[in-house]
Scaffold this active site. Structure first.
Site, PDB file in Angstrom:
ATOM      1  N   GLU A  18     -11.633   5.218 -16.261  1.00  0.00           N
ATOM      2  CA  GLU A  18     -11.807   4.110 -17.213  1.00  0.00           C
ATOM      3  C   GLU A  18     -11.928   2.752 -16.505  1.00  0.00           C
ATOM      4  O   GLU A  18     -12.302   1.758 -17.125  1.00  0.00           O
ATOM      5  CB  GLU A  18     -10.612   4.044 -18.170  1.00  0.00           C
ATOM      6  CG  GLU A  18     -10.454   5.273 -19.032  1.00  0.00           C
ATOM      7  CD  GLU A  18      -9.351   5.104 -20.060  1.00  0.00           C
ATOM      8  OE1 GLU A  18      -8.177   5.294 -19.688  1.00  0.00           O
ATOM      9  OE2 GLU A  18      -9.664   4.777 -21.217  1.00  0.00           O
ATOM     10  N   TYR A  28     -12.000 -20.128 -36.874  1.00  0.00           N
ATOM     11  CA  TYR A  28     -12.089 -18.705 -36.483  1.00  0.00           C
ATOM     12  C   TYR A  28     -13.116 -18.475 -35.374  1.00  0.00           C
ATOM     13  O   TYR A  28     -12.980 -17.524 -34.609  1.00  0.00           O
ATOM     14  CB  TYR A  28     -12.342 -17.777 -37.683  1.00  0.00           C
ATOM     15  CG  TYR A  28     -13.382 -18.248 -38.672  1.00  0.00           C
ATOM     16  CD1 TYR A  28     -14.724 -18.277 -38.347  1.00  0.00           C
ATOM     17  CD2 TYR A  28     -13.003 -18.646 -39.952  1.00  0.00           C
ATOM     18  CE1 TYR A  28     -15.665 -18.690 -39.265  1.00  0.00           C
ATOM     19  CE2 TYR A  28     -13.933 -19.068 -40.873  1.00  0.00           C
ATOM     20  CZ  TYR A  28     -15.266 -19.089 -40.538  1.00  0.00           C
ATOM     21  OH  TYR A  28     -16.205 -19.521 -41.441  1.00  0.00           O
ATOM     22  N   GLU A  51      -1.549  -1.968 -25.898  1.00  0.00           N
ATOM     23  CA  GLU A  51      -0.344  -2.726 -26.257  1.00  0.00           C
ATOM     24  C   GLU A  51      -0.297  -4.053 -25.499  1.00  0.00           C
ATOM     25  O   GLU A  51       0.126  -5.083 -26.036  1.00  0.00           O
ATOM     26  CB  GLU A  51       0.910  -1.903 -25.937  1.00  0.00           C
ATOM     27  CG  GLU A  51       1.198  -0.764 -26.891  1.00  0.00           C
ATOM     28  CD  GLU A  51       0.401   0.508 -26.618  1.00  0.00           C
ATOM     29  OE1 GLU A  51      -0.504   0.494 -25.753  1.00  0.00           O
ATOM     30  OE2 GLU A  51       0.687   1.516 -27.285  1.00  0.00           O
ATOM     31  N   LYS A 103      -9.080   1.280 -30.523  1.00  0.00           N
ATOM     32  CA  LYS A 103      -9.921   1.776 -29.430  1.00  0.00           C
ATOM     33  C   LYS A 103     -10.672   3.012 -29.944  1.00  0.00           C
ATOM     34  O   LYS A 103     -10.257   4.147 -29.713  1.00  0.00           O
ATOM     35  CB  LYS A 103      -9.050   2.117 -28.218  1.00  0.00           C
ATOM     36  CG  LYS A 103      -9.808   2.390 -26.931  1.00  0.00           C
ATOM     37  CD  LYS A 103      -8.841   2.624 -25.767  1.00  0.00           C
ATOM     38  CE  LYS A 103      -9.565   2.903 -24.461  1.00  0.00           C
ATOM     39  NZ  LYS A 103      -8.621   3.207 -23.354  1.00  0.00           N
TER      40      LYS A 103
HETATM   41  N1  LIG Z   1      -0.131   4.038 -26.890  1.00  0.00           N
HETATM   42  C1  LIG Z   1      -1.173   4.184 -26.012  1.00  0.00           C
HETATM   43  N2  LIG Z   1      -1.556   5.402 -25.666  1.00  0.00           N
HETATM   44  C2  LIG Z   1      -2.585   5.559 -24.810  1.00  0.00           C
HETATM   45  C3  LIG Z   1      -3.269   4.453 -24.293  1.00  0.00           C
HETATM   46  C4  LIG Z   1      -2.842   3.154 -24.683  1.00  0.00           C
HETATM   47  O1  LIG Z   1      -3.392   2.103 -24.270  1.00  0.00           O
HETATM   48  N3  LIG Z   1      -1.798   3.060 -25.547  1.00  0.00           N
HETATM   49  N4  LIG Z   1      -4.340   4.643 -23.448  1.00  0.00           N
HETATM   50  C5  LIG Z   1      -4.748   5.844 -23.106  1.00  0.00           C
HETATM   51  C6  LIG Z   1      -5.968   6.041 -22.301  1.00  0.00           C
HETATM   52  O2  LIG Z   1      -6.422   4.856 -21.690  1.00  0.00           O
HETATM   53  C7  LIG Z   1      -7.023   6.656 -23.230  1.00  0.00           C
HETATM   54  O3  LIG Z   1      -7.482   5.678 -24.163  1.00  0.00           O
HETATM   55  C8  LIG Z   1      -8.199   7.261 -22.518  1.00  0.00           C
HETATM   56  O4  LIG Z   1      -9.026   7.933 -23.448  1.00  0.00           O
HETATM   57  C9  LIG Z   1      -4.057   7.059 -23.541  1.00  0.00           C
HETATM   58  N5  LIG Z   1      -2.979   6.804 -24.457  1.00  0.00           N
END
Ligand SMILES: Nc1nc2c(c(=O)[nH]1)N=C([C@H](O)[C@@H](O)CO)CN2
Length: 126
Positions: A21, A53, A73, A98
């Site tokens: 990533e 905005y 987060e 996401k």
């Molecule tokens: N609570 C979260 N869980 C996950 C995150 C995140 O940012 N917060 N990120 C990932 C990986 O980057 C994922 O998006 C790859 O597909 C996994 N879990």
């Protein structure tokens, strides 16, 4: 209380925990809600008395894309802190989604609510 909001702001950036990533851009979608009394802005029809905005969207995008981030987060917390520091708002709600991160889910994300410190709230009321 009144709210100025932005829905589904698209931000393409380097975001994620895994190595694969860190060399690609992925899309985040942000919903933002900023609490602030809008009566004086409405009464005077003055952009200077509200939360613009367009300016918010630009600052949020610049903040998120400034450097790679691992967790959504972290994105949410950075955005909330910046909004409380730079705009006259007593409370912010930030949702970071996401889409595509979990193939069998429509989207995944985090929603946080943060309020201004008491001292800042008193300043805004005077
Ligand atoms: N609570 C979260 N869980 C996950 C995150 C995140 O940012 N917060 N990120 C990932 C990986 O980057 C994922 O998006 C790859 O597909 C996994 N879990």
């Amino acid at each position: 209380m009144d709210i100025v909001f932005i829905k589904q702001l698209q931000v393409d950036t380097v975001i994620g925990v895994y190595d694969w990533e860190k060399s690609i851009q992925q899309r985040l979608l942000l919903d933002l809600a900023l609490t602030a009394d809008q009566r004086s802005a409405a009464a005077s029809d003055d952009i200077g008395l509200t939360l613009d905005y367009a300016v918010i969207a630009e600052k949020v995008t610049a903040l998120i894309t400034a450097q790679p981030i691992e967790l959504i987060e972290t994105v949410a917390e950075k955005v909330a802190s910046m909004l409380l520091a730079e705009f006259a708002t007593s409370k912010v709600e930030v949702t970071v989604s996401k889409p595509g991160a979990v193939p069998r889910a429509q989207t995944v994300g985090v929603h946080i609510v943060r309020t201004a410190p008491a001292a800042q709230l008193q300043q805004e009321q005077h």
